[in-house]
Scaffold this active site. Sequence first.
Site, PDB file in Angstrom:
ATOM      1  N   ARG A  77       0.845  -1.196   0.000  1.00  0.00           N
ATOM      2  CA  ARG A  77       0.000   0.000   0.000  1.00  0.00           C
ATOM      3  C   ARG A  77       0.881   1.248   0.000  1.00  0.00           C
ATOM      4  NH1 ARG A  77       1.753   1.787   4.133  1.00  0.00           N
ATOM      5  NH2 ARG A  77       0.625   3.718   3.778  1.00  0.00           N
ATOM      6  N   GLY A  78       0.228   2.416  -0.137  1.00  0.00           N
ATOM      7  CA  GLY A  78       0.999   3.660  -0.229  1.00  0.00           C
ATOM      8  C   GLY A  78       1.250   3.934  -1.707  1.00  0.00           C
ATOM      9  N   ALA A  79       1.001   5.185  -2.121  1.00  0.00           N
ATOM     10  CA  ALA A  79       1.013   5.491  -3.554  1.00  0.00           C
ATOM     11  C   ALA A  79       2.290   5.064  -4.295  1.00  0.00           C
ATOM     12  CB  ALA A  79       0.713   6.972  -3.749  1.00  0.00           C
ATOM     13  N   ARG A  82      -7.434  -0.808  -7.014  1.00  0.00           N
ATOM     14  CA  ARG A  82      -7.684   0.362  -6.139  1.00  0.00           C
ATOM     15  C   ARG A  82      -7.791   1.607  -7.031  1.00  0.00           C
ATOM     16  NH1 ARG A  82      -4.359   1.090  -0.736  1.00  0.00           N
ATOM     17  NH2 ARG A  82      -6.297   2.134  -0.136  1.00  0.00           N
ATOM     18  N   GLN A 123      -2.862   2.555   9.826  1.00  0.00           N
ATOM     19  CA  GLN A 123      -1.521   2.621   9.223  1.00  0.00           C
ATOM     20  C   GLN A 123      -0.573   3.452  10.085  1.00  0.00           C
ATOM     21  OE1 GLN A 123      -4.403   3.012   7.616  1.00  0.00           O
ATOM     22  NE2 GLN A 123      -4.295   2.404   5.476  1.00  0.00           N
ATOM     23  N   ASP A 152      -1.871  10.757  -2.395  1.00  0.00           N
ATOM     24  CA  ASP A 152      -2.192   9.669  -3.331  1.00  0.00           C
ATOM     25  C   ASP A 152      -2.452  10.205  -4.729  1.00  0.00           C
ATOM     26  OD1 ASP A 152      -3.018   8.566  -0.524  1.00  0.00           O
ATOM     27  OD2 ASP A 152      -2.600   6.890  -1.856  1.00  0.00           O
ATOM     28  N   ASN A 209      -5.483  12.370  -0.068  1.00  0.00           N
ATOM     29  CA  ASN A 209      -4.633  11.562   0.810  1.00  0.00           C
ATOM     30  C   ASN A 209      -5.531  10.840   1.807  1.00  0.00           C
ATOM     31  OD1 ASN A 209      -1.956  10.708   1.639  1.00  0.00           O
ATOM     32  ND2 ASN A 209      -2.288  11.890   3.490  1.00  0.00           N
ATOM     33  N   LYS A 210      -4.924  10.056   2.663  1.00  0.00           N
ATOM     34  CA  LYS A 210      -5.651   9.235   3.630  1.00  0.00           C
ATOM     35  C   LYS A 210      -6.744  10.018   4.354  1.00  0.00           C
ATOM     36  CE  LYS A 210      -5.408   5.764   4.148  1.00  0.00           C
ATOM     37  NZ  LYS A 210      -6.382   4.945   3.389  1.00  0.00           N
TER      38      LYS A 210
HETATM   39  O1  MRU Z   1      -4.789   3.230   1.937  1.00  0.00           O
HETATM   40  P1  MRU Z   1      -3.299   3.406   1.925  1.00  0.00           P
HETATM   41  O2  MRU Z   1      -2.640   2.901   3.142  1.00  0.00           O
HETATM   42  O3  MRU Z   1      -2.689   2.901   0.643  1.00  0.00           O
HETATM   43  O4  MRU Z   1      -3.138   4.990   1.915  1.00  0.00           O
HETATM   44  C1  MRU Z   1      -1.845   5.532   1.832  1.00  0.00           C
HETATM   45  C2  MRU Z   1      -1.814   7.003   2.027  1.00  0.00           C
HETATM   46  O5  MRU Z   1      -2.834   7.650   2.110  1.00  0.00           O
HETATM   47  C3  MRU Z   1      -0.478   7.667   2.046  1.00  0.00           C
HETATM   48  O6  MRU Z   1      -0.521   8.809   2.837  1.00  0.00           O
HETATM   49  C4  MRU Z   1      -0.113   8.085   0.600  1.00  0.00           C
HETATM   50  O7  MRU Z   1      -0.156   6.984  -0.252  1.00  0.00           O
HETATM   51  C5  MRU Z   1       1.209   8.710   0.522  1.00  0.00           C
HETATM   52  S1  MRU Z   1       2.427   7.489   0.768  1.00  0.00           S
HETATM   53  C6  MRU Z   1       3.919   7.867   0.549  1.00  0.00           C
END
Ligand code: MRU
Length: 345
Positions: A44-46, A87, A192, A233, A242-243
């Site tokens: 996970r994470g962009a 996703r 997270q 993201d 973002n999250k």
């Molecule tokens: O749902 P996730 O855990 O994939 O969400 C991730 C985020 O929102 C991060 O803040 C974002 O991807 C930036 S990561 C370097």
Amino acid sequence: MRTIFWEDDAVRLVDQTKLPDRFEILTCRTVEELGEAIRTLAVRGAPALEAAGGYGVALATFEREFENGEELKMHVKERAEYLASTRPTAVNLFVGIERVVKRALEGRNVDEIRKFALNEAQKIADEDVERNMKMGQIGADLFENGDSILTICNTGSLATVYWGTALGVIRSAVRNGVELKVFACETRPLNQGSRLTAWELMRDGIDVTLIADSMAGIVMQRGMVNKVIVGADRIVRDAVFNKIGTYTLSVLAKEHGIPFYVAAPKTTFDWNSKASDVVVEERNREELVYCHTKCRKTLIAPENVRVYNPAFDSTPLENVTAIITEHGIIYPPYSKNVPEILNLS
Ligand code: MRU
């Protein structure tokens, strides 16, 4: 160690659903397995999703035997579509997939397609490490001794191939000798922040305090944090996705006069889109109704309660003090400075 890598014709990744309880490497030998890892947030994470998308297309070329290049190309396109459906919000996933598909389709036979696809996927992973180190170094200048920084979700090594975006900036500042503290929002519903960010920072010996998301207001009101930094993201012309919870932090930061920084690589920018074009992922109701780690099946809400569970929110760009990228720190006006600094049309 890298969060995601290629080894023996398979994609291997740190299984983030197991942390901080166990550190396990998950092996994906089929695109289906990797797709499931993406859906369940094992990866996970962009930026990590950009690498996963790229490696996923490479993996498609090795999944089975093919009669000829044309058959393999059809398979690559079909598997790429599947990967893109896993996703919807982080644009990096699509960037990684599209880049490797494009290169794979230039191959003239099965061997060449495989070679091109894998090389391109490896390049994406290598470039991610390089740009995170650059972003970290550039952003570190914004921090000074005594800073106390609030962050949300996980934007560290685990969210990228290595080092991180927002957490990478914090890491770089600490490596440069800056003494700072971090407050990590737990980041409900999938935690997270508590499971991954607290774990990463403690492993690095960085001073971290965990708070529930609802405590962000009090730590700002009491002067316990003086800067906020988050990842992204997708960054469009008028907002940062973002999250979930990021928007709330930006409003609170504005109210308290606290700088609000975003750290993200160029590939997170989708500058031709606006906020209303972006699909915000809505996740399973079970994430809110059940305790979701070891005690997965413990009810923490009435079983049949109606649930709304968006995974991301959008922060208007006017709430953002600056965006840290590998090409430099971008300040408002973003409509002029983003295309100029990132060389976007
Ligand atoms: O749902 P996730 O855990 O994939 O969400 C991730 C985020 O929102 C991060 O803040 C974002 O991807 C930036 S990561 C370097």
